[in-house]
Design a protein around this motif. Structure first.
Motif, PDB file in Angstrom:
ATOM      1  N   SER A 226      11.571  11.595  -4.221  1.00 49.46           N
ATOM      2  CA  SER A 226      10.978  10.519  -5.005  1.00 49.46           C
ATOM      3  C   SER A 226       9.630  10.121  -4.415  1.00 49.46           C
ATOM      4  N   ASN A 228       8.728   7.126  -4.516  1.00 48.67           N
ATOM      5  CA  ASN A 228       9.018   5.789  -3.996  1.00 48.67           C
ATOM      6  C   ASN A 228       9.544   5.928  -2.563  1.00 48.67           C
ATOM      7  N   ASP A 253       2.532  10.768  -0.521  1.00 49.92           N
ATOM      8  CA  ASP A 253       1.941   9.439  -0.702  1.00 49.92           C
ATOM      9  C   ASP A 253       0.434   9.460  -0.901  1.00 49.92           C
TER      10      ASP A 253
END
Length: 275
Positions: A226, A228, A253
């Motif tokens: 993910s 997140n 990221d």
């Protein structure tokens, strides 16, 4: 008898050095052919001067009458020719420099808006002898480096997997290797404990086999981790070292990277199947 006036040719260098009376310094500094010649007025200028006391001033725009005492000097023929020759070049250079920033901006926009479609597919750059990847319906690509001789796992069974991962799409940095950490990944097939690409790959393997898995960057979030950070490592394999997590997190990221930069590569060995 009156003495003849000294001329430039009759002046000696000694007279110029001593500054004799009647010797102009400007004449001492010139050669005979460089002496300033007195301009003889033309008939038209003489007629104009006699009529109205005005001078004919010749400039770049032609002849004109003037009552001033200052004449406009005639432009040099070389300067005029050079200006006529350089004017188009100067205009072209100005247009080039004016269009350069726009071209650079257009090129940057093109590079930004255009993704590399084949950059996440290793089949586009196979070397002689390389094993080609097979793409499944989900989009994950795999290549069997060794076919195992044991059974295939079934849903609900626990498998023990050794793996090594790379950020293939960005500098091909190694994430982690279980051979170095001695911590194999153990999970139950079909329970969502592993990333989908691992689940799919292991189900089609046989015990003892080695399979290379390529996860395209544009499908990374569906087939792997993910974006997140709080949910990323709810599934495995999870890097057990700080360096491994940092390498993987940087690729996932970093918002300046393209999707193909997030392509991941795993070599997976199905070591054991527990009943």
């Amino acid at each position: 008898a009156p003495q003849p006036k000294p001329t430039y040719t009759a002046m000696s260098s000694a007279m110029c050095r001593t500054g004799a009376i009647g010797v102009a310094t400007s004449l001492c500094d010139r050669r005979p052919h460089q002496r300033r010649q007195q301009r003889r007025p033309s008939s038209s200028s003489a007629a104009s001067a006699a009529a109205g006391g005005a001078k004919v001033v010749r400039g770049a725009g032609g002849a004109r009458a003037s009552g001033d005492d200052v004449e406009t000097p005639l432009p040099s023929r070389r300067i005029a020719a050079a200006s006529m020759t350089l004017a188009p070049l100067a205009a072209a250079a100005a247009a080039l420099f004016a269009s350069a920033p726009a071209a650079r901006a257009a090129g940057a926009a093109s590079a930004t808006d255009t993704d590399c479609v084949s950059c996440s597919n290793s089949n586009s750059s196979l070397a002689p002898g390389d094993v080609p990847f097979t793409q499944s319906a989900s989009g994950v690509r795999y290549a069997d480096l060794r076919i195992g001789d044991g059974p295939s796992p079934q849903p609900g069974q626990t498998v023990v997997v050794e793996w090594v991962g790379y950020t293939e799409g960005y500098q091909a940095k190694k994430i982690e290797s279980t051979r170095e950490t001695d911590k194999p990944f153990t999970f139950v097939v079909g329970r969502g404990e592993a990333i989908p690409a691992f689940e799919e790959a292991v189900l089609a393997m046989k015990q003892g086999g080695i399979r290379r898995i390529e996860i395209p960057g544009e499908l990374e979030e569906q087939l792997a981790y993910s974006r997140n950070p709080s949910q990323r490592y709810s599934v495995g394999p999870v890097p057990s070292t700080f360096g491994g997590k940092r390498t993987l997190d940087f690729v996932l990221d970093n918002k300046t990277l393209k999707d193909f930069n997030r392509t991941l590569l795993f070599d997976v060995r199905l070591s054991n199947i527990r009943k």
